[in-house]
Design a protein around this motif. Sequence first.
Motif, PDB file in Angstrom:
ATOM      1  N   GLU A 141       0.810  -1.207   0.000  1.00 16.73           N
ATOM      2  CA  GLU A 141       0.000   0.000   0.000  1.00 16.73           C
ATOM      3  C   GLU A 141       0.853   1.270   0.000  1.00 16.73           C
ATOM      4  O   GLU A 141       1.952   1.282   0.556  1.00 16.73           O
ATOM      5  CB  GLU A 141      -0.923   0.042   1.218  1.00 16.73           C
ATOM      6  CG  GLU A 141      -1.898  -1.112   1.308  1.00 16.73           C
ATOM      7  CD  GLU A 141      -2.864  -0.961   2.470  1.00 16.73           C
ATOM      8  OE1 GLU A 141      -2.759   0.050   3.219  1.00 16.73           O
ATOM      9  OE2 GLU A 141      -3.734  -1.839   2.640  1.00 16.73           O
ATOM     10  N   VAL A 142       0.309   2.327  -0.597  1.00 13.91           N
ATOM     11  CA  VAL A 142       0.953   3.633  -0.563  1.00 13.91           C
ATOM     12  C   VAL A 142      -0.133   4.703  -0.557  1.00 13.91           C
ATOM     13  O   VAL A 142      -1.156   4.578  -1.239  1.00 13.91           O
ATOM     14  CB  VAL A 142       1.904   3.832  -1.770  1.00 13.91           C
ATOM     15  CG1 VAL A 142       1.143   3.769  -3.091  1.00 13.91           C
ATOM     16  CG2 VAL A 142       2.655   5.159  -1.663  1.00 13.91           C
ATOM     17  N   THR A 143       0.062   5.738   0.228  1.00 15.68           N
ATOM     18  CA  THR A 143      -0.876   6.851   0.296  1.00 15.68           C
ATOM     19  C   THR A 143      -0.422   7.946  -0.651  1.00 15.68           C
ATOM     20  O   THR A 143       0.738   8.349  -0.633  1.00 15.68           O
ATOM     21  CB  THR A 143      -0.957   7.419   1.728  1.00 15.68           C
ATOM     22  OG1 THR A 143      -1.403   6.389   2.621  1.00 15.68           O
ATOM     23  CG2 THR A 143      -1.927   8.592   1.797  1.00 15.68           C
ATOM     24  N   VAL A 144      -1.344   8.431  -1.490  1.00 16.22           N
ATOM     25  CA  VAL A 144      -1.017   9.491  -2.440  1.00 16.22           C
ATOM     26  C   VAL A 144      -1.968  10.667  -2.246  1.00 16.22           C
ATOM     27  O   VAL A 144      -3.080  10.503  -1.759  1.00 16.22           O
ATOM     28  CB  VAL A 144      -1.098   9.001  -3.899  1.00 16.22           C
ATOM     29  CG1 VAL A 144      -0.178   7.807  -4.111  1.00 16.22           C
ATOM     30  CG2 VAL A 144      -2.529   8.652  -4.304  1.00 16.22           C
ATOM     31  N   ASP A 145      -1.510  11.840  -2.635  1.00 14.99           N
ATOM     32  CA  ASP A 145      -2.337  13.043  -2.622  1.00 14.99           C
ATOM     33  C   ASP A 145      -2.684  13.337  -4.075  1.00 14.99           C
ATOM     34  O   ASP A 145      -1.881  13.907  -4.814  1.00 14.99           O
ATOM     35  CB  ASP A 145      -1.550  14.194  -1.989  1.00 14.99           C
ATOM     36  CG  ASP A 145      -2.359  15.479  -1.921  1.00 14.99           C
ATOM     37  OD1 ASP A 145      -3.596  15.399  -1.900  1.00 14.99           O
ATOM     38  OD2 ASP A 145      -1.751  16.560  -1.877  1.00 14.99           O
ATOM     39  N   ALA A 146      -3.855  12.896  -4.514  1.00 13.74           N
ATOM     40  CA  ALA A 146      -4.256  13.028  -5.913  1.00 13.74           C
ATOM     41  C   ALA A 146      -4.853  14.405  -6.180  1.00 13.74           C
ATOM     42  O   ALA A 146      -5.717  14.879  -5.442  1.00 13.74           O
ATOM     43  CB  ALA A 146      -5.276  11.945  -6.263  1.00 13.74           C
ATOM     44  N   ALA A 147      -4.382  15.054  -7.251  1.00 12.77           N
ATOM     45  CA  ALA A 147      -4.916  16.352  -7.632  1.00 12.77           C
ATOM     46  C   ALA A 147      -6.373  16.214  -8.050  1.00 12.77           C
ATOM     47  O   ALA A 147      -6.733  15.286  -8.763  1.00 12.77           O
ATOM     48  CB  ALA A 147      -4.097  16.922  -8.792  1.00 12.77           C
ATOM     49  N   VAL A 148      -7.231  17.128  -7.597  1.00 12.89           N
ATOM     50  CA  VAL A 148      -8.637  17.126  -7.994  1.00 12.89           C
ATOM     51  C   VAL A 148      -8.801  18.059  -9.179  1.00 12.89           C
ATOM     52  O   VAL A 148      -8.606  19.275  -9.057  1.00 12.89           O
ATOM     53  CB  VAL A 148      -9.556  17.567  -6.832  1.00 12.89           C
ATOM     54  CG1 VAL A 148     -11.010  17.596  -7.299  1.00 12.89           C
ATOM     55  CG2 VAL A 148      -9.398  16.631  -5.640  1.00 12.89           C
ATOM     56  N   ASP A 149      -9.121  17.489 -10.335  1.00 13.32           N
ATOM     57  CA  ASP A 149      -9.307  18.272 -11.552  1.00 13.32           C
ATOM     58  C   ASP A 149     -10.786  18.346 -11.916  1.00 13.32           C
ATOM     59  O   ASP A 149     -11.618  17.648 -11.345  1.00 13.32           O
ATOM     60  CB  ASP A 149      -8.489  17.664 -12.689  1.00 13.32           C
ATOM     61  CG  ASP A 149      -7.032  18.122 -12.650  1.00 13.32           C
ATOM     62  OD1 ASP A 149      -6.747  19.220 -13.132  1.00 13.32           O
ATOM     63  OD2 ASP A 149      -6.190  17.382 -12.106  1.00 13.32           O
ATOM     64  N   ALA A 150     -11.096  19.187 -12.887  1.00 11.33           N
ATOM     65  CA  ALA A 150     -12.478  19.434 -13.290  1.00 11.33           C
ATOM     66  C   ALA A 150     -13.150  18.169 -13.823  1.00 11.33           C
ATOM     67  O   ALA A 150     -12.481  17.258 -14.313  1.00 11.33           O
ATOM     68  CB  ALA A 150     -12.514  20.529 -14.354  1.00 11.33           C
ATOM     69  N   PRO A 151     -14.483  18.093 -13.748  1.00  5.69           N
ATOM     70  CA  PRO A 151     -15.206  16.902 -14.196  1.00  5.69           C
ATOM     71  C   PRO A 151     -14.999  16.567 -15.673  1.00  5.69           C
ATOM     72  O   PRO A 151     -15.172  15.416 -16.066  1.00  5.69           O
ATOM     73  CB  PRO A 151     -16.674  17.261 -13.919  1.00  5.69           C
ATOM     74  CG  PRO A 151     -16.605  18.257 -12.807  1.00  5.69           C
ATOM     75  CD  PRO A 151     -15.368  19.062 -13.091  1.00  5.69           C
ATOM     76  N   ASP A 152     -14.649  17.565 -16.490  1.00  2.00           N
ATOM     77  CA  ASP A 152     -14.432  17.306 -17.917  1.00  2.00           C
ATOM     78  C   ASP A 152     -12.952  17.352 -18.298  1.00  2.00           C
ATOM     79  O   ASP A 152     -12.614  17.435 -19.482  1.00  2.00           O
ATOM     80  CB  ASP A 152     -15.213  18.306 -18.770  1.00  2.00           C
ATOM     81  CG  ASP A 152     -14.773  19.747 -18.547  1.00  2.00           C
ATOM     82  OD1 ASP A 152     -14.142  20.030 -17.499  1.00  2.00           O
ATOM     83  OD2 ASP A 152     -15.051  20.598 -19.417  1.00  2.00           O
TER      84      ASP A 152
END
Length: 206
Positions: A141-152
């Motif tokens: 397992e690894v914890t990541v901080d995923a960027a939140v991008d626009a729905p499209d």
Amino acid sequence: MMIKRRDLLAAGGALLGGAAFGALTPMRSAQAHEYELGKLTIEHPWVRAPKDGETTAYFYALVHNKGGADKLIAVKSPNVGKTILHADAKHAIAEGGIAIAADKTTTLSPEGAHVVLAEVKKINPVGWGMELVLVFEKAGEVTVDAAVDAPDAKHAHDAEALERWEKAHAAGEAKPAAGEAKPAGHDHGGHEHQHQHHAPADAKKQ
């Protein structure tokens, strides 16, 4: 004071030089948005946010593998009801997990294999980040901080999609609640992005 991604873009990343990172971000330097797990390197993890009124998001990333074959078997978050692993853009279910080929880079993208984050209970606004735990069959397992991008968004840090989202939400753009997270800026090879870490689950209990 929290700095939004558009401000970082306008500044050309000049504000990121002295950015400090939280203990939950396993980065080797302030210039990298990648996470190492044994022979695996997860680069540019990002989430396509749910559309307004919906609760389904999508997870993507580049997985560089310098070792033997592996599989992504789960993606976990207390803010996601369930996850579904797909082997391709046609949503074929990845039985047993998404294959991570040996000595190659596996791309999780809107045009290929990806992870559906269903029944999302809570997510930070576009331009921030979402903490996820990736589970691999062999590497762990690894914890990541995923960027939140626009729905499209068509790719990570899609500036045009971000601009459309910001125009649509200009009247009352949402912000993370006070005390929920600590901001951490990352330099993504010319695509700066402001992230927001979720606080540990036990810290949010009322």
